[in-house]
Structure formats: structure tokens, C-alpha cells
Design a protein around this motif. Structure first.
Motif, PDB file in Angstrom:
ATOM      1  N   GLU A  73       0.820  -1.219   0.000  1.00 43.78           N
ATOM      2  CA  GLU A  73       0.000   0.000   0.000  1.00 43.78           C
ATOM      3  C   GLU A  73       0.857   1.273   0.000  1.00 43.78           C
ATOM      4  OE1 GLU A  73      -3.508  -0.422   0.357  1.00 43.78           O
ATOM      5  OE2 GLU A  73      -3.714   1.730  -0.092  1.00 43.78           O
ATOM      6  N   GLY A  74       1.811   1.342   0.938  1.00 45.17           N
ATOM      7  CA  GLY A  74       2.664   2.520   1.063  1.00 45.17           C
ATOM      8  C   GLY A  74       3.567   2.723  -0.147  1.00 45.17           C
ATOM      9  N   LEU A  75       3.704   1.651  -0.969  1.00 43.52           N
ATOM     10  CA  LEU A  75       4.567   1.748  -2.145  1.00 43.52           C
ATOM     11  C   LEU A  75       3.748   1.886  -3.425  1.00 43.52           C
ATOM     12  CD1 LEU A  75       7.294  -0.759  -0.996  1.00 43.52           C
ATOM     13  CD2 LEU A  75       7.695   1.624  -1.642  1.00 43.52           C
ATOM     14  N   ASN A  76       2.492   2.326  -3.249  1.00 43.34           N
ATOM     15  CA  ASN A  76       1.698   2.690  -4.419  1.00 43.34           C
ATOM     16  C   ASN A  76       1.311   1.501  -5.299  1.00 43.34           C
ATOM     17  OD1 ASN A  76       0.459   4.867  -5.800  1.00 43.34           O
ATOM     18  ND2 ASN A  76       2.087   4.891  -7.331  1.00 43.34           N
ATOM     19  N   PHE A  77       1.205   0.301  -4.668  1.00 47.69           N
ATOM     20  CA  PHE A  77       0.730  -0.847  -5.444  1.00 47.69           C
ATOM     21  C   PHE A  77      -0.785  -0.749  -5.570  1.00 47.69           C
ATOM     22  CE2 PHE A  77       4.798  -2.678  -4.460  1.00 47.69           C
ATOM     23  CZ  PHE A  77       5.018  -3.652  -5.423  1.00 47.69           C
ATOM     24  N   PRO A  78      -1.309  -0.663  -6.770  1.00 46.30           N
ATOM     25  CA  PRO A  78      -2.772  -0.670  -6.903  1.00 46.30           C
ATOM     26  C   PRO A  78      -3.341  -1.964  -6.301  1.00 46.30           C
ATOM     27  CG  PRO A  78      -1.700  -0.198  -9.013  1.00 46.30           C
ATOM     28  CD  PRO A  78      -0.625  -0.611  -8.052  1.00 46.30           C
ATOM     29  N   PRO A  79      -4.563  -1.904  -5.772  1.00 47.55           N
ATOM     30  CA  PRO A  79      -5.113  -3.075  -5.072  1.00 47.55           C
ATOM     31  C   PRO A  79      -5.132  -4.350  -5.924  1.00 47.55           C
ATOM     32  CG  PRO A  79      -6.530  -1.161  -4.758  1.00 47.55           C
ATOM     33  CD  PRO A  79      -5.480  -0.758  -5.750  1.00 47.55           C
ATOM     34  N   ASP A  80      -5.195  -4.219  -7.216  1.00 49.83           N
ATOM     35  CA  ASP A  80      -5.268  -5.416  -8.075  1.00 49.83           C
ATOM     36  C   ASP A  80      -3.933  -5.741  -8.753  1.00 49.83           C
ATOM     37  OD1 ASP A  80      -5.221  -3.161  -9.587  1.00 49.83           O
ATOM     38  OD2 ASP A  80      -6.817  -3.749 -10.987  1.00 49.83           O
ATOM     39  N   HIS A  81      -2.842  -5.198  -8.219  1.00 48.14           N
ATOM     40  CA  HIS A  81      -1.531  -5.441  -8.847  1.00 48.14           C
ATOM     41  C   HIS A  81      -1.144  -6.915  -8.751  1.00 48.14           C
ATOM     42  CE1 HIS A  81       2.773  -5.131  -9.660  1.00 48.14           C
ATOM     43  NE2 HIS A  81       2.493  -3.973 -10.252  1.00 48.14           N
ATOM     44  N   PRO A  82      -0.645  -7.495  -9.844  1.00 51.52           N
ATOM     45  CA  PRO A  82      -0.342  -8.945  -9.837  1.00 51.52           C
ATOM     46  C   PRO A  82       0.672  -9.369  -8.762  1.00 51.52           C
ATOM     47  CG  PRO A  82       0.328  -7.898 -11.926  1.00 51.52           C
ATOM     48  CD  PRO A  82      -0.479  -6.901 -11.171  1.00 51.52           C
ATOM     49  N   ALA A  83       1.575  -8.469  -8.338  1.00 56.17           N
ATOM     50  CA  ALA A  83       2.561  -8.839  -7.318  1.00 56.17           C
ATOM     51  C   ALA A  83       1.913  -9.099  -5.967  1.00 56.17           C
ATOM     52  CB  ALA A  83       3.617  -7.751  -7.174  1.00 56.17           C
ATOM     53  N   ARG A  84       0.652  -8.644  -5.800  1.00 56.23           N
ATOM     54  CA  ARG A  84      -0.060  -8.920  -4.544  1.00 56.23           C
ATOM     55  C   ARG A  84      -0.707 -10.298  -4.568  1.00 56.23           C
ATOM     56  NH1 ARG A  84      -3.409  -4.597  -1.828  1.00 56.23           N
ATOM     57  NH2 ARG A  84      -1.970  -2.886  -1.510  1.00 56.23           N
ATOM     58  N   ASP A  85      -0.684 -10.905  -5.715  1.00 54.53           N
ATOM     59  CA  ASP A  85      -1.344 -12.197  -5.891  1.00 54.53           C
ATOM     60  C   ASP A  85      -0.773 -13.236  -4.930  1.00 54.53           C
ATOM     61  OD1 ASP A  85      -2.081 -14.779  -7.122  1.00 54.53           O
ATOM     62  OD2 ASP A  85      -2.855 -13.457  -8.697  1.00 54.53           O
ATOM     63  N   MET A  86      -1.624 -14.145  -4.491  1.00 57.26           N
ATOM     64  CA  MET A  86      -1.199 -15.227  -3.593  1.00 57.26           C
ATOM     65  C   MET A  86      -0.025 -16.017  -4.172  1.00 57.26           C
ATOM     66  SD  MET A  86      -3.117 -15.319  -0.849  1.00 57.26           S
ATOM     67  CE  MET A  86      -3.261 -16.990  -0.226  1.00 57.26           C
ATOM     68  N   GLN A  87       0.105 -16.020  -5.489  1.00 54.33           N
ATOM     69  CA  GLN A  87       1.183 -16.758  -6.149  1.00 54.33           C
ATOM     70  C   GLN A  87       2.559 -16.248  -5.710  1.00 54.33           C
ATOM     71  OE1 GLN A  87       0.927 -18.479  -9.766  1.00 54.33           O
ATOM     72  NE2 GLN A  87      -0.763 -19.389  -8.637  1.00 54.33           N
ATOM     73  N   ASP A  88       2.668 -14.969  -5.480  1.00 57.07           N
ATOM     74  CA  ASP A  88       3.980 -14.400  -5.231  1.00 57.07           C
ATOM     75  C   ASP A  88       4.268 -14.146  -3.755  1.00 57.07           C
ATOM     76  OD1 ASP A  88       3.639 -12.464  -8.192  1.00 57.07           O
ATOM     77  OD2 ASP A  88       4.825 -14.251  -7.893  1.00 57.07           O
ATOM     78  N   THR A  89       3.205 -13.948  -2.977  1.00 58.76           N
ATOM     79  CA  THR A  89       3.401 -13.522  -1.594  1.00 58.76           C
ATOM     80  C   THR A  89       3.083 -14.656  -0.626  1.00 58.76           C
ATOM     81  OG1 THR A  89       2.664 -11.356  -2.311  1.00 58.76           O
ATOM     82  CG2 THR A  89       2.846 -11.709   0.057  1.00 58.76           C
ATOM     83  N   VAL A  93       4.248   8.034  -3.229  1.00 62.78           N
ATOM     84  CA  VAL A  93       4.966   7.360  -2.138  1.00 62.78           C
ATOM     85  C   VAL A  93       5.470   8.399  -1.133  1.00 62.78           C
ATOM     86  CG1 VAL A  93       6.987   5.921  -1.568  1.00 62.78           C
ATOM     87  CG2 VAL A  93       5.610   5.403  -3.609  1.00 62.78           C
ATOM     88  N   LEU A  94       6.023   9.493  -1.640  1.00 57.89           N
ATOM     89  CA  LEU A  94       6.527  10.556  -0.756  1.00 57.89           C
ATOM     90  C   LEU A  94       5.383  11.200   0.029  1.00 57.89           C
ATOM     91  CD1 LEU A  94       9.212  12.246  -3.057  1.00 57.89           C
ATOM     92  CD2 LEU A  94       9.608  10.723  -1.106  1.00 57.89           C
ATOM     93  N   ALA A  95       4.238  11.403  -0.635  1.00 60.62           N
ATOM     94  CA  ALA A  95       3.085  12.019   0.035  1.00 60.62           C
ATOM     95  C   ALA A  95       2.581  11.121   1.162  1.00 60.62           C
ATOM     96  CB  ALA A  95       1.983  12.302  -0.982  1.00 60.62           C
ATOM     97  N   LYS A  96       2.578   9.797   0.929  1.00 61.24           N
ATOM     98  CA  LYS A  96       2.082   8.844   1.939  1.00 61.24           C
ATOM     99  C   LYS A  96       2.933   8.852   3.208  1.00 61.24           C
ATOM    100  CE  LYS A  96      -0.045   5.376  -1.090  1.00 61.24           C
ATOM    101  NZ  LYS A  96      -1.460   5.251  -0.690  1.00 61.24           N
ATOM    102  N   VAL A  97       4.228   9.165   3.098  1.00 62.01           N
ATOM    103  CA  VAL A  97       5.064   9.224   4.304  1.00 62.01           C
ATOM    104  C   VAL A  97       5.114  10.648   4.865  1.00 62.01           C
ATOM    105  CG1 VAL A  97       6.496   7.206   3.782  1.00 62.01           C
ATOM    106  CG2 VAL A  97       7.208   9.454   2.947  1.00 62.01           C
TER     107      VAL A  97
END
Ligand code: 2NL
Length: 337
Positions: A139-155, A289-293
């Protein structure tokens, strides 16, 4: 003139002395005092010839018996002070057992060299947890909610909505939250991805991420820093190539290739005849990302980069299979002295 009583008295005295002796020299001295050439029992024996024949026999026997008793007592007592018996199978001429020194694991060695190179350029080191929240990892790194890297396959997800970090970039977000710019820091550490194991991929690997945030930081600063690092690490004569790329947390983003250090860009097995080796990813930190911190993203800009340590170690040492780095076969590890 001595009598049998004297012999018994001297013997009793000598045996008492043997009993209380504390060392070999003491026992030797007792021997000299009683049964040496001028010893007390010896002297008594010397007076035998002056005695009448009938007495001589009994007296001589008693004195001799006393001498033998004392000799035996001394011989037994000496054993107490003797050193340990030598092991007859021990051969002091055999060569000794050599205890070989250990070596630093190639991953740690490579990571240490990368870290040292950035330290020389003034980067601080930050550490953070291996188990992360969704916020810091994505989230803090600007990953959109549906980004493939969030997929159960990778995490790898763990209990309580937590996960094993898929990169060390969350440490950078934690650092940015804590400090005020200017900041210049790297985050070396372990990362985890739920990927099929192959010659190039393993589910645990290591990453060194870095960033700089200040007023007026540009892509030229990023280039200068990475050119300096690559030449320091791989060799002064290298050429670099910045290829446009995409990361959710940087805009613009690029991937950096170096000219193959083995063939100088002519093409070989190592670079798969491309002449170039892909080394790292980088970019200008996305203003989101900068705005979120909590940074004013109008005022501050920053560059960031990240590299896989195994990837670099495999290239640098020309190892064909990443699994060799994790099997810990001592014959393989020992080569990296
Ligand atoms: C790669 C690419 C990258 C970063 C890591 C980063 C850090 C902050 C903000 C934004 Cl604080 N980005 N790190 C940036 C670009 C690429 O890693 O291939 N890593 C193995």
C-alpha cells in the motif's frame, strides 16, 4: 653399640617419613638418609662384624629386612609422584590435524561488498522486520489493489493478515516515516517470494535497496550514483545502459544493464551473447509514495534503486544454478575464499 630395638626404631622413623613425603626428591633424600652409603641402616649393618656370632645372625637378618622394607616402601611411594604413563600408540612425529578456516558464504560476501560500496558514497544502513504488514509491503509503495505482485502466487501470507516481505523496500518506507530529508540510506536484507524453484529463482533471496531524498534530486543524480557503484563493483571500464521500465513505486522507472564484464560486450555464454547484463532496477520515487510518508512532494524529490544479491553473485562468480547457493555443500562454499 646398636641392638635389634634400634633397627626397629630407625625403620619405624624412616617409614613414617616416607608416609609424609610430598615429592620425589623428598623420597630420594629419605633413601640417602637411611639406606645410602652412609645411611643409618647401612651404618648399623657395618657394625655387624663386631658382634658375637650368635647375635650377628639375628641382627643381620633384622637389619637386612628393614633395608628391603624401606626400599620397597620408597619404590611404592615414588609411583604417586610419577607423571602419567606414556601412551605407547601415540606417535609424536605424525603431522597434526589441520583445522581449516571457514569462509564467508558467497551471498553474504556479495552483499557485504555491495553495502561497502554504498557506504563509501555516504549511504546509511537501515534494517527492518522480515514479516511485514500489507501497508508497508504494498500500500505505502503505491501498489494498486489489483496489482499482480499482490497475488497469492507471489506472496507468502502468514497469520493475522501479515506477510513475508517480497522486497526490502518496506524498510525504506519505515525509514522515510521516521526521519526528515535529506536522507540517504540502503536496506540490505532477506526477501521471500512464493515462486517455483528453478536455476534462477528461489523462494528466499536477498536484496539491497537504496534511496536518496532531498530538495532538487534528479535522474542525473541517480545515474551518477549507479554508474559509480557499477564501476566500483564490476570494474572501471564498464558501459551502462538505462532502459525504460515500470515499477509501481517509481516514475519514471528504468532498468540498468552493464556491458558484460567477461567479454567486454562482444557476446559470450555469460551474457547469452547479448553483450549486456541486467543488474538492477531504479527510478525517481513516485510523488504518491513521498506524500504517503508525509513529505511535501512538491518540495522534495528522490531517487531509488533495488538489486537482487543472488543475481549479482551468480553473475560475478559465474554460477549456473541458484540452488548451489542454498544447498550449503561445503565443497562448493569453500571455493569463495
Ligand atoms: C528491483 C527494483 C527497485 C526501488 C527498488 C524504492 C525505494 C523507495 C521508493 C521507491 Cl523508498 N522505490 N526502491 C525503486 C526502484 C526499483 O528495485 O529490481 N529490485 C530487485
Amino acid at each position: 653399640m646398636s641392638g635389634i630395638g634400634d633397627v626397629h626404631r630407625i625403620l619405624a622413623e624412616a617409614l613414617a617419613a616416607v608416609g609424609s613425603a610430598q615429592s620425589r626428591p623428598e623420597l630420594e633424600a629419605i633413601g640417602v638418609k637411611y639406606i645410602g652409603r652412609k645411611g643409618e641402616i647401612t651404618s648399623v649393618l657395618k657394625t655387624l662384624k663386631d658382634l658375637p656370632l650368635e647375635e650377628r645372625k639375628a641382627f643381620g637378618a633384622a637389619a637386612n629386612e628393614a633395608k628391603v622394607k624401606l626400599e620397597t616402601a620408597i619404590a611404592e611411594a615414588v609411583q604417586k609422584f610419577a607423571g602419567p604413563a606414556l601412551d605407547p600408540t601415540f606417535d609424536p612425529t605424525l603431522p597434526g590435524i589441520v583445522h581449516r578456516l571457514g569462509v564467508i558464504h558467497p551471498i553474504n560476501k556479495t552483499m557485504g561488498q555491495i553495502v561497502a560500496s554504498f557506504q563509501r558514497m555516504g549511504f546509511a544502513i537501515a534494517k527492518g522486520p522480515d514479516i511485514e504488514t500489507d501497508y508497508y509491503n504494498f500500500e505505502g509503495l503505491n501498489f494498486p489493489p489489483d496489482h499482480p505482485a499482490r497475488d497469492m502466487q507471489d506472496t507468502f501470507y502468514v497469520e493475522g493478515g501479515l506477510l513475508l516481505r517480497t522486497h526490502t523496500t518496506p524498510v525504506q518506507v519505515r525509514t522515510l516515516e521516521k526521519v526528515k530529508p535529506p536522507v540517504k540510506c540502503i536496506t540490505p536484507g532477506k526477501t521471500f517470494r512464493n515462486e517455483a524453484i528453478s536455476t534462477r529463482a528461489y523462494y528466499v533471496f536477498h536484496q539491497v535497496d537504496g534511496f536518496l531524498v532531498d530538495e532538487g534530486v534528479t535522474m542525473a543524480d541517480l545515474k551518477g550514483c549507479l554508474v559509480a557503484f557499477c564501476r566500483d563493483f564490476f570494474g572501471e571500464k564498464l558501459k551502462l545502459r538505462f532502459r525504460p521500465s515500470y515499477f509501481p513505486f517509481t516514475e519514471p522507472s528504468a532498468e540498468v544493464d552493464i556491458s558484460c564484464f567477461l567479454c567486454n560486450g562482444k557476446g559470450c555464454q555469460l551474457c547469452k551473447f547479448a553483450g549486456w547484463l541486467e543488474i538492477l532496477g531504479c527510478g525517481m520515487i513516485d510523488p504518491n509514495v513521498l506524500a504517503k510518508v508525509g513529505y511535501d512532494s512538491e518540495k522534495y524529490t528522490g531517487y531509488a534503486f533495488g538489486m537482487g544479491v543472488e543475481r549479482i553473485a551468480l553473475l560475478k562468480y559465474m554460477v549456473k544454478d541458484i540452488r548451489l547457493l542454498y544447498e550449503n555443500d561445503i565443497r562448493f562454499i569453500r571455493q569463495f575464499l
